[in-house]
Design a protein around this motif. Sequence first.
Motif, PDB file in Angstrom:
ATOM      1  N   TYR A   1       0.835  -1.197   0.000  1.00 26.91           N
ATOM      2  CA  TYR A   1       0.000   0.000   0.000  1.00 26.91           C
ATOM      3  C   TYR A   1       0.870   1.248   0.000  1.00 26.91           C
ATOM      4  O   TYR A   1       1.815   1.379   0.788  1.00 26.91           O
ATOM      5  CB  TYR A   1      -0.917   0.000   1.223  1.00 26.91           C
ATOM      6  CG  TYR A   1      -1.893   1.163   1.263  1.00 26.91           C
ATOM      7  CD1 TYR A   1      -2.687   1.473   0.168  1.00 26.91           C
ATOM      8  CD2 TYR A   1      -2.022   1.949   2.408  1.00 26.91           C
ATOM      9  CE1 TYR A   1      -3.586   2.526   0.206  1.00 26.91           C
ATOM     10  CE2 TYR A   1      -2.922   3.000   2.454  1.00 26.91           C
ATOM     11  CZ  TYR A   1      -3.704   3.283   1.349  1.00 26.91           C
ATOM     12  OH  TYR A   1      -4.588   4.335   1.396  1.00 26.91           O
ATOM     13  N   SER A   2       0.546   2.176  -0.907  1.00 25.30           N
ATOM     14  CA  SER A   2       1.337   3.396  -1.059  1.00 25.30           C
ATOM     15  C   SER A   2       0.980   4.475  -0.054  1.00 25.30           C
ATOM     16  O   SER A   2       1.624   5.528  -0.025  1.00 25.30           O
ATOM     17  CB  SER A   2       1.174   3.947  -2.486  1.00 25.30           C
ATOM     18  OG  SER A   2       1.683   3.038  -3.438  1.00 25.30           O
ATOM     19  N   GLY A   3      -0.064   4.260   0.747  1.00 24.55           N
ATOM     20  CA  GLY A   3      -0.378   5.192   1.829  1.00 24.55           C
ATOM     21  C   GLY A   3      -1.444   6.221   1.513  1.00 24.55           C
ATOM     22  O   GLY A   3      -1.748   7.069   2.349  1.00 24.55           O
ATOM     23  N   TYR A   4      -2.019   6.168   0.324  1.00 29.59           N
ATOM     24  CA  TYR A   4      -3.029   7.168  -0.004  1.00 29.59           C
ATOM     25  C   TYR A   4      -4.084   6.599  -0.953  1.00 29.59           C
ATOM     26  O   TYR A   4      -3.868   5.604  -1.644  1.00 29.59           O
ATOM     27  CB  TYR A   4      -2.398   8.424  -0.609  1.00 29.59           C
ATOM     28  CG  TYR A   4      -1.809   8.279  -1.990  1.00 29.59           C
ATOM     29  CD1 TYR A   4      -2.542   8.625  -3.119  1.00 29.59           C
ATOM     30  CD2 TYR A   4      -0.503   7.810  -2.174  1.00 29.59           C
ATOM     31  CE1 TYR A   4      -2.002   8.509  -4.391  1.00 29.59           C
ATOM     32  CE2 TYR A   4       0.044   7.707  -3.437  1.00 29.59           C
ATOM     33  CZ  TYR A   4      -0.711   8.046  -4.548  1.00 29.59           C
ATOM     34  OH  TYR A   4      -0.174   7.936  -5.804  1.00 29.59           O
TER      35      TYR A   4
ATOM     36  N   PHE B   1      -7.830  14.662 -10.370  1.00 30.99           N
ATOM     37  CA  PHE B   1      -7.563  13.668  -9.341  1.00 30.99           C
ATOM     38  C   PHE B   1      -7.282  14.359  -8.016  1.00 30.99           C
ATOM     39  O   PHE B   1      -6.782  15.484  -7.970  1.00 30.99           O
ATOM     40  CB  PHE B   1      -6.401  12.729  -9.720  1.00 30.99           C
ATOM     41  CG  PHE B   1      -5.043  13.366  -9.774  1.00 30.99           C
ATOM     42  CD1 PHE B   1      -4.275  13.529  -8.622  1.00 30.99           C
ATOM     43  CD2 PHE B   1      -4.502  13.757 -10.986  1.00 30.99           C
ATOM     44  CE1 PHE B   1      -3.014  14.098  -8.672  1.00 30.99           C
ATOM     45  CE2 PHE B   1      -3.225  14.319 -11.054  1.00 30.99           C
ATOM     46  CZ  PHE B   1      -2.481  14.490  -9.891  1.00 30.99           C
ATOM     47  N   PHE B   2      -7.657  13.683  -6.955  1.00 27.53           N
ATOM     48  CA  PHE B   2      -7.390  14.092  -5.582  1.00 27.53           C
ATOM     49  C   PHE B   2      -6.617  12.962  -4.912  1.00 27.53           C
ATOM     50  O   PHE B   2      -6.985  11.793  -5.050  1.00 27.53           O
ATOM     51  CB  PHE B   2      -8.684  14.319  -4.799  1.00 27.53           C
ATOM     52  CG  PHE B   2      -9.547  15.440  -5.285  1.00 27.53           C
ATOM     53  CD1 PHE B   2      -9.472  16.705  -4.701  1.00 27.53           C
ATOM     54  CD2 PHE B   2     -10.472  15.231  -6.303  1.00 27.53           C
ATOM     55  CE1 PHE B   2     -10.282  17.736  -5.133  1.00 27.53           C
ATOM     56  CE2 PHE B   2     -11.280  16.258  -6.746  1.00 27.53           C
ATOM     57  CZ  PHE B   2     -11.190  17.518  -6.161  1.00 27.53           C
ATOM     58  N   ASP B   3      -5.566  13.299  -4.183  1.00 24.17           N
ATOM     59  CA  ASP B   3      -4.833  12.324  -3.380  1.00 24.17           C
ATOM     60  C   ASP B   3      -5.077  12.617  -1.905  1.00 24.17           C
ATOM     61  O   ASP B   3      -4.858  13.746  -1.449  1.00 24.17           O
ATOM     62  CB  ASP B   3      -3.324  12.402  -3.652  1.00 24.17           C
ATOM     63  CG  ASP B   3      -2.949  11.857  -5.019  1.00 24.17           C
ATOM     64  OD1 ASP B   3      -3.782  11.177  -5.633  1.00 24.17           O
ATOM     65  OD2 ASP B   3      -1.816  12.120  -5.460  1.00 24.17           O
ATOM     66  N   VAL B   4      -5.509  11.589  -1.178  1.00 24.01           N
ATOM     67  CA  VAL B   4      -5.791  11.738   0.247  1.00 24.01           C
ATOM     68  C   VAL B   4      -5.007  10.687   1.022  1.00 24.01           C
ATOM     69  O   VAL B   4      -5.328   9.491   0.952  1.00 24.01           O
ATOM     70  CB  VAL B   4      -7.296  11.581   0.537  1.00 24.01           C
ATOM     71  CG1 VAL B   4      -7.569  11.787   2.030  1.00 24.01           C
ATOM     72  CG2 VAL B   4      -8.126  12.547  -0.304  1.00 24.01           C
TER      73      VAL B   4
ATOM     74  N   TRP C   1      -1.641   1.020  -4.669  1.00 22.65           N
ATOM     75  CA  TRP C   1      -0.719  -0.028  -4.266  1.00 22.65           C
ATOM     76  C   TRP C   1       0.338  -0.199  -5.345  1.00 22.65           C
ATOM     77  O   TRP C   1       0.130   0.163  -6.500  1.00 22.65           O
ATOM     78  CB  TRP C   1      -1.451  -1.368  -4.086  1.00 22.65           C
ATOM     79  CG  TRP C   1      -2.540  -1.359  -3.053  1.00 22.65           C
ATOM     80  CD1 TRP C   1      -3.754  -0.724  -3.126  1.00 22.65           C
ATOM     81  CD2 TRP C   1      -2.526  -2.029  -1.794  1.00 22.65           C
ATOM     82  NE1 TRP C   1      -4.491  -0.949  -1.997  1.00 22.65           N
ATOM     83  CE2 TRP C   1      -3.765  -1.752  -1.155  1.00 22.65           C
ATOM     84  CE3 TRP C   1      -1.590  -2.839  -1.147  1.00 22.65           C
ATOM     85  CZ2 TRP C   1      -4.077  -2.265   0.098  1.00 22.65           C
ATOM     86  CZ3 TRP C   1      -1.917  -3.348   0.108  1.00 22.65           C
ATOM     87  CH2 TRP C   1      -3.144  -3.052   0.720  1.00 22.65           C
ATOM     88  N   ASP C   2       1.483  -0.760  -4.985  1.00 22.94           N
ATOM     89  CA  ASP C   2       2.465  -1.167  -5.981  1.00 22.94           C
ATOM     90  C   ASP C   2       3.072  -2.499  -5.555  1.00 22.94           C
ATOM     91  O   ASP C   2       2.647  -3.114  -4.571  1.00 22.94           O
ATOM     92  CB  ASP C   2       3.517  -0.077  -6.224  1.00 22.94           C
ATOM     93  CG  ASP C   2       4.460   0.155  -5.038  1.00 22.94           C
ATOM     94  OD1 ASP C   2       4.460  -0.666  -4.088  1.00 22.94           O
ATOM     95  OD2 ASP C   2       5.197   1.160  -5.049  1.00 22.94           O
ATOM     96  N   ILE C   3       4.058  -2.961  -6.331  1.00 24.64           N
ATOM     97  CA  ILE C   3       4.741  -4.223  -6.047  1.00 24.64           C
ATOM     98  C   ILE C   3       6.239  -3.979  -6.150  1.00 24.64           C
ATOM     99  O   ILE C   3       6.706  -3.293  -7.078  1.00 24.64           O
ATOM    100  CB  ILE C   3       4.311  -5.328  -7.036  1.00 24.64           C
ATOM    101  CG1 ILE C   3       2.837  -5.691  -6.812  1.00 24.64           C
ATOM    102  CG2 ILE C   3       5.183  -6.574  -6.895  1.00 24.64           C
ATOM    103  CD1 ILE C   3       2.286  -6.685  -7.817  1.00 24.64           C
ATOM    104  N   ASP C   4       7.003  -4.512  -5.216  1.00 23.18           N
ATOM    105  CA  ASP C   4       8.460  -4.395  -5.297  1.00 23.18           C
ATOM    106  C   ASP C   4       8.943  -4.902  -6.655  1.00 23.18           C
ATOM    107  O   ASP C   4       8.482  -5.954  -7.138  1.00 23.18           O
ATOM    108  CB  ASP C   4       9.130  -5.220  -4.196  1.00 23.18           C
ATOM    109  CG  ASP C   4       9.094  -4.544  -2.832  1.00 23.18           C
ATOM    110  OD1 ASP C   4       8.981  -3.304  -2.789  1.00 23.18           O
ATOM    111  OD2 ASP C   4       9.190  -5.261  -1.819  1.00 23.18           O
ATOM    112  N   PRO C   5       9.880  -4.191  -7.283  1.00 25.51           N
ATOM    113  CA  PRO C   5      10.385  -4.649  -8.579  1.00 25.51           C
ATOM    114  C   PRO C   5      10.991  -6.049  -8.489  1.00 25.51           C
ATOM    115  O   PRO C   5      11.631  -6.413  -7.503  1.00 25.51           O
ATOM    116  CB  PRO C   5      11.456  -3.612  -8.919  1.00 25.51           C
ATOM    117  CG  PRO C   5      11.058  -2.386  -8.165  1.00 25.51           C
ATOM    118  CD  PRO C   5      10.459  -2.893  -6.889  1.00 25.51           C
TER     119      PRO C   5
END
Length: 399
Positions: free
Chosen positions: A173-176, A218-221, A268-272
């Motif tokens: 999770y990227s935190g937002y 877009f809004f980032d929260v 979300w992302d994934i470790d390379p």
Amino acid sequence: MRFIIIGAGIGGTSAGIALARLGHEVEIYDQIRENKPVGAALSLWPNGVKVLNWLGLREEVAALGGIVETMSYEDGHSGETLCRFSLSPVTDLSGQRPYPVARADLQALLMESFGRDRIHLGMRVVAVAQDDDTVTVTFENGETATGDVLIGADGARSLTREHVLGEKTERIYSGYTNFNGLVPIDTRVGPADQWTTYVADGKRASVMPVAGDRFYFFFDVPQPAGLPYDRAEPVAPLRAAFDGWADGVRHLIDAIDPAASLNRVEIWDIDPFHTWVRGRVALLGDSAHNTAPDIGQGACSALEDSFVLGLVFALNDLGPRDALARYQHIRAERAGDLVLRARKRGWETHGFDPEVTDQWYAGLRTETGENVIRGIVGNIEDSPVNLGGGLLDPGLRTR
């Protein structure tokens, strides 16, 4: 050669067009039952646009793209302009104008260009198997498809990735949370030819033009994952998160029609990882490099995958395993680097370390555009579409 592509998104369809143009037999399968792209729009920086040009879609993509002449950052609370500068150096250095585009418009273009009769929807993959000569996909409905090569463009929760790696990968999770959509252009929010971003408190509210006299917003929260979301009051979280912000942000929130266009996406992302290929099976797009959107390179990176995939099958003659190994060698390191760059950018801008974000805000007040342009160019200068030549200093052009 017969190719099976799993996933009818930007990466899967662009790869399908590239391979079909080489004379290969290509079929695309996707578990979705109708085309409903996730996210309202995307940024096509020059590296992504150039792939679409290469696919023969230059005029069509230009017609879909918004014209962005300038970029600005505004103080989220006061509305004061922190900095404003031209984006023309990006075009001059790369030789191609960037375009924001509505995702549904681009997706429809790619599907039509590939051929909808060769895109099979409602086909969920449950198993992948291969031998020395073929690869076979089994679908939930019991049908199978067999080909010489399988390209897994099946997204962040890719089953093909499990086959290639032999295990599941953990998403991070990227935190937002990101809220996005399309609204009519309103110059009270920002100029019609500008990418305008309001920033404060680790949050962002941003608009950029796309075709059809629309803003992509877009809004980032920043917030924990898994928070409840009342779909009966879909705009309420934005009104709460941006309460007291500048008039431009208020006008933007007021313009949102949730029934027409509003998406809520936890980022979300994934470790390379650098293993993209197993035998006759290869990964492409989010299945290979799921990334946060903080540098706007997600779709562009998938398009780069398609470009390289087409090239390795056009230029090499030692069979599919060799071509796929070359594809992985060319793409994995660069794509992984972009994932990490996006993660670093998200950390800087979303207040996870308040001191770092405050320093970024302070820097915006003296920004001439040079640093931002350097960052954008840094993301595209090593793209394979530049054919090893980097970017061209306009002063070095021959007349």
